[in-house]
Design an enzyme around this catalytic site. Structure first.
Site, PDB file in Angstrom:
ATOM      1  N   ARG A   1      22.945  39.763  50.973  1.00  0.00           N
ATOM      2  CA  ARG A   1      23.459  39.237  49.700  1.00  0.00           C
ATOM      3  C   ARG A   1      22.306  38.582  48.939  1.00  0.00           C
ATOM      4  O   ARG A   1      22.174  38.747  47.731  1.00  0.00           O
ATOM      5  CB  ARG A   1      24.561  38.191  49.966  1.00  0.00           C
ATOM      6  CG  ARG A   1      25.856  38.733  50.548  1.00  0.00           C
ATOM      7  CD  ARG A   1      26.597  39.598  49.567  1.00  0.00           C
ATOM      8  NE  ARG A   1      26.894  38.891  48.327  1.00  0.00           N
ATOM      9  CZ  ARG A   1      27.929  38.061  48.137  1.00  0.00           C
ATOM     10  NH1 ARG A   1      28.789  37.857  49.129  1.00  0.00           N
ATOM     11  NH2 ARG A   1      28.131  37.468  46.970  1.00  0.00           N
TER      12      ARG A   1
ATOM     13  N   CYS B   1      32.572  41.795  54.856  1.00  0.00           N
ATOM     14  CA  CYS B   1      31.887  40.923  53.891  1.00  0.00           C
ATOM     15  C   CYS B   1      31.851  39.470  54.349  1.00  0.00           C
ATOM     16  O   CYS B   1      31.021  38.696  53.881  1.00  0.00           O
ATOM     17  CB  CYS B   1      32.537  41.042  52.519  1.00  0.00           C
ATOM     18  SG  CYS B   1      34.232  40.448  52.448  1.00  0.00           S
TER      19      CYS B   1
ATOM     20  N   ASP C   1      38.156  43.995  55.807  1.00  0.00           N
ATOM     21  CA  ASP C   1      38.079  42.689  55.142  1.00  0.00           C
ATOM     22  C   ASP C   1      39.345  41.929  55.517  1.00  0.00           C
ATOM     23  O   ASP C   1      40.290  42.492  56.105  1.00  0.00           O
ATOM     24  CB  ASP C   1      37.979  42.898  53.617  1.00  0.00           C
ATOM     25  CG  ASP C   1      37.764  41.601  52.836  1.00  0.00           C
ATOM     26  OD1 ASP C   1      37.401  40.578  53.460  1.00  0.00           O
ATOM     27  OD2 ASP C   1      37.960  41.607  51.605  1.00  0.00           O
TER      28      ASP C   1
ATOM     29  N   HIS D   1      34.238  42.992  43.708  1.00  0.00           N
ATOM     30  CA  HIS D   1      33.189  42.127  44.278  1.00  0.00           C
ATOM     31  C   HIS D   1      31.883  42.934  44.335  1.00  0.00           C
ATOM     32  O   HIS D   1      31.392  43.294  45.402  1.00  0.00           O
ATOM     33  CB  HIS D   1      33.621  41.695  45.679  1.00  0.00           C
ATOM     34  CG  HIS D   1      32.839  40.530  46.231  1.00  0.00           C
ATOM     35  ND1 HIS D   1      31.870  39.859  45.516  1.00  0.00           N
ATOM     36  CD2 HIS D   1      32.897  39.925  47.448  1.00  0.00           C
ATOM     37  CE1 HIS D   1      31.370  38.897  46.261  1.00  0.00           C
ATOM     38  NE2 HIS D   1      31.969  38.907  47.438  1.00  0.00           N
TER      39      HIS D   1
ATOM     40  N   ARG E   1      32.440  33.134  39.810  1.00  0.00           N
ATOM     41  CA  ARG E   1      33.489  33.612  40.729  1.00  0.00           C
ATOM     42  C   ARG E   1      34.808  33.080  40.191  1.00  0.00           C
ATOM     43  O   ARG E   1      34.984  31.871  40.049  1.00  0.00           O
ATOM     44  CB  ARG E   1      33.248  33.108  42.149  1.00  0.00           C
ATOM     45  CG  ARG E   1      34.485  33.259  43.032  1.00  0.00           C
ATOM     46  CD  ARG E   1      34.220  33.034  44.490  1.00  0.00           C
ATOM     47  NE  ARG E   1      33.440  34.134  45.044  1.00  0.00           N
ATOM     48  CZ  ARG E   1      33.255  34.321  46.354  1.00  0.00           C
ATOM     49  NH1 ARG E   1      33.766  33.469  47.227  1.00  0.00           N
ATOM     50  NH2 ARG E   1      32.546  35.338  46.784  1.00  0.00           N
TER      51      ARG E   1
ATOM     52  N   GLN F   1      28.694  42.051  46.559  1.00  0.00           N
ATOM     53  CA  GLN F   1      28.885  42.309  47.986  1.00  0.00           C
ATOM     54  C   GLN F   1      28.544  43.756  48.332  1.00  0.00           C
ATOM     55  O   GLN F   1      27.837  44.025  49.316  1.00  0.00           O
ATOM     56  CB  GLN F   1      30.350  42.026  48.371  1.00  0.00           C
ATOM     57  CG  GLN F   1      30.638  42.270  49.839  1.00  0.00           C
ATOM     58  CD  GLN F   1      29.894  41.293  50.728  1.00  0.00           C
ATOM     59  OE1 GLN F   1      29.996  40.089  50.531  1.00  0.00           O
ATOM     60  NE2 GLN F   1      29.133  41.796  51.688  1.00  0.00           N
TER      61      GLN F   1
HETATM   62  N1   CP Z   1      31.416  37.600  51.210  1.00  0.00           N
HETATM   63  C1   CP Z   1      31.515  36.545  50.363  1.00  0.00           C
HETATM   64  O1   CP Z   1      31.547  36.677  49.146  1.00  0.00           O
HETATM   65  O2   CP Z   1      31.544  35.345  50.993  1.00  0.00           O
HETATM   66  P1   CP Z   1      31.846  33.926  50.335  1.00  0.00           P
HETATM   67  O3   CP Z   1      33.315  33.917  49.947  1.00  0.00           O
HETATM   68  O4   CP Z   1      31.546  32.936  51.402  1.00  0.00           O
HETATM   69  O5   CP Z   1      30.989  33.753  49.131  1.00  0.00           O
HETATM   70  N1  NVA Z   2      38.876  39.947  49.698  1.00  0.00           N
HETATM   71  C1  NVA Z   2      38.354  38.621  49.915  1.00  0.00           C
HETATM   72  C2  NVA Z   2      36.861  38.639  49.853  1.00  0.00           C
HETATM   73  C3  NVA Z   2      36.206  37.319  50.141  1.00  0.00           C
HETATM   74  C4  NVA Z   2      34.711  37.356  50.034  1.00  0.00           C
HETATM   75  C5  NVA Z   2      38.939  37.661  48.892  1.00  0.00           C
HETATM   76  O1  NVA Z   2      38.994  37.994  47.713  1.00  0.00           O
HETATM   77  O2  NVA Z   2      39.352  36.575  49.301  1.00  0.00           O
END
Ligand code: CP
Ligand code: NVA
Length: 311
Positions: free
Chosen positions: A297, A269, A228, A137, A110, A140
């Site tokens: 997930r 998400c 989101d 993502h 990530r 997700q």
């Molecule tokens: N939805 C998601 O990716 O959650 P986290 O940021 O907690 O991993």
């Molecule tokens: N759009 C959000 C998703 C988190 C899972 C971010 O990137 O922070």
């Protein structure tokens, strides 16, 4: 034969293979039959495998679901924070990828810039999985497609409406619209439009994204409503107030949901900011499948990891 494959994005993965992963994930979920989370699967495709989970941004779901998923399949994990690695102190991504490939069998990362992910994949000799970048993502949305189909059957030709920021999670939805063949509407302000590239991909696949600035009109006939956070992890804190002002009209509340189909589903998400982008009444209401979505997930990513390792 080396069957290793990276899982970098939905639009760069073959549609038939994506379909196979969703079906595999659902089958693996069923096969567990609700046994305790720490209990192993009957099948142990990751036995003897070590997986590195690298986080340059915070995470709850991605971190825990990958960790548990690897263990259920018989493997082991190490969770690494980007800041604590030499990666955060000047070592190149390429060298990091080459070194990690000597220790582990799979890397999930990530990160901020997509380029970091791509360089990691280019230089790693083990599969690399995208656990979120500023642009996409994909894990997700694999879970989201799985969740929709688990509740309502095939997502093909369904109408999905996104109300809010045209962000990284939306981009993966646009890719999925092209690959799984559903109709996607973006409803948000012009200033927070999605990137053109994800819209172009969906259009090229014969699923042009509908842009509807009016959130009330957008909801007509919606099978699935998604939103989101209004401020993503890579957005500057200074943008918060302006984003809130721009997105307030796109809040998913009970009135907005009432304009979708009666049997529509609601997804997010997570993490959510209750009563900003979505009200608690919707999150905890009859349309919401957010916790199934979070659970999936785990199951979707187990299928992704198997695919990456050719198992
Ligand atoms: N939805 C998601 O990716 O959650 P986290 O940021 O907690 O991993
Ligand atoms: N759009 C959000 C998703 C988190 C899972 C971010 O990137 O922070």
């Amino acid at each position: 034969m080396n069957m290793m494959k990276h899982f970098l994005d939905i639009h760069t993965t073959d549609a038939a293979e994506l379909r196979h992963m969703i079906d595999t994930g659902l089958a693996m979920k069923r096969a567990r039959g609700g046994r305790p989370k720490g209990a192993p699967d009957d099948d142990q495709p990751l036995k003897g495998h070590m997986v590195a989970l690298i986080f340059e941004k915070p995470s709850t779901r991605t971190r825990v679901s990958f960790d548990v998923g690897v263990r259920q399949m018989g493997g082991e994990t190490m969770v690494l924070s980007g800041k604590e690695m030499q990666l955060g102190h000047g070592e190149t991504i390429a060298d990091t990828a080459r070194v990690l490939s000597r220790y582990v069998d799979l890397i999930m990362i990530r990160t901020f810039e997509e380029q970091t992910l791509l360089e990691m994949a280019e230089h790693a000799t083990v599969p690399v999985i995208n656990g979120l970048t500023n642009r996409t993502h994909p894990c997700q949305i694999m879970a989201d497609v799985m969740t929709y189909e688990e509740h309502r059957g095939p997502i093909k030709d369904r109408k999905v409406v996104w109300s809010g920021d045209g962000n990284n999670v939306f981009a993966s939805f646009a890719h999925a619209a092209g690959q799984f063949g559903f109709d996607l509407t973006f409803s948000g302000p012009e200033t927070l439009n999605p990137e053109a590239a994800c819209l172009d991909f969906a259009a090229a696949k014969g699923r042009p994204v509908t842009i509807e600035r009016d959130p009330f009109k957008a909801m007509a006939g919606a099978d699935l409503v998604v939103t989101d956070t209004w401020v993503s992890m890579h957005d500057p804190e200074s943008a918060k107030e302006r984003r809130h002002n721009q997105l307030r009209a796109y809040q998913v509340n009970e009135h907005l949901m009432s304009l979708a189909k009666p049997d529509s589903l609601f997804m997010h998400c997570l993490p959510a900011h209750r009563n900003d982008e979505v009200t608690s009444a919707v999150m905890d209401g009859p349309h919401s499948v957010i916790f199934d979505e979070a659970e999936n997930r785990l199951h979707a990513q187990k299928a992704v990891m198997r695919w990456c390792l050719g198992r």
